[in-house]
Design a protein around this motif. Structure first.
Motif: not given
Length: 154
Positions: A24-34, A38-42
């Motif tokens: 859907a309309n989201y990214v699979p992960f976001v990296v911020t700093g260290n 990770v978005s929910g994996q089904i």
């Protein structure tokens, strides 16, 4: 690039799947700093989506196996977030697990143990993490389990 961690997984007979694309309309992960979120994996195995409802048409053991597939997808997303180098992983910080279950089912922690146990088995002490394991009346596409993760990287 094959990291030492990935080589260890291969020695365990485990090959990470390709990082799943978002549905859907989201990214699979976001990296911020260290930190990597990770978005929910089904739950998705070699034969496709693992669907079902715990306490109805799935056993706790089947649910734990489904949760393990979520853990594999989490590591695949983490690998993508680390530009292919899993050796950047410092530790698994937290897993949040959702279990598609009936109102009277109470073994959600045992189901999410499938992912938690795998993280410790595969990663050792850096795989130990904080965790939540909660019931859901339903999950996307009817899957049995969904797990999101927070990881520290260098």
């Amino acid at each position: 690039m094959s990291s030492k961690l990935e080589q260890s997984l291969n020695e365990m007979g485990i090959t990470l799947p390709a990082a799943p694309a978002p549905a859907a309309n989201y990214v699979p992960f976001v990296v911020t700093g260290n930190t990597v979120y990770v978005s929910g994996q089904i739950s998705n195995g070699e034969e496709g989506l693992i669907v079902g409802k715990l306490g109805d048409n799935m056993t706790t053991e089947e649910g734990a196996a489904a949760a393990r597939t979520c853990a594999l997808s989490l590591l695949a997303q983490l690998k993508a977030a680390c530009d292919g180098d899993l050796d950047r992983l410092v530790r698994v910080v937290k897993l949040v697990g959702f279990v598609n279950s009936t109102a009277d089912y109470t073994e959600q922690p045992k189901v999410i143990n499938g992912a938690s146990d795998f993280m410790v088995e595969a990663l050792g002490d850096i795989g130990r993490h904080a965790r939540s394991a909660v019931s859901a009346v339903s999950l996307p596409l009817g899957v049995a389990v969904e797990i999101e993760g927070i990881f520290e990287i260098k």
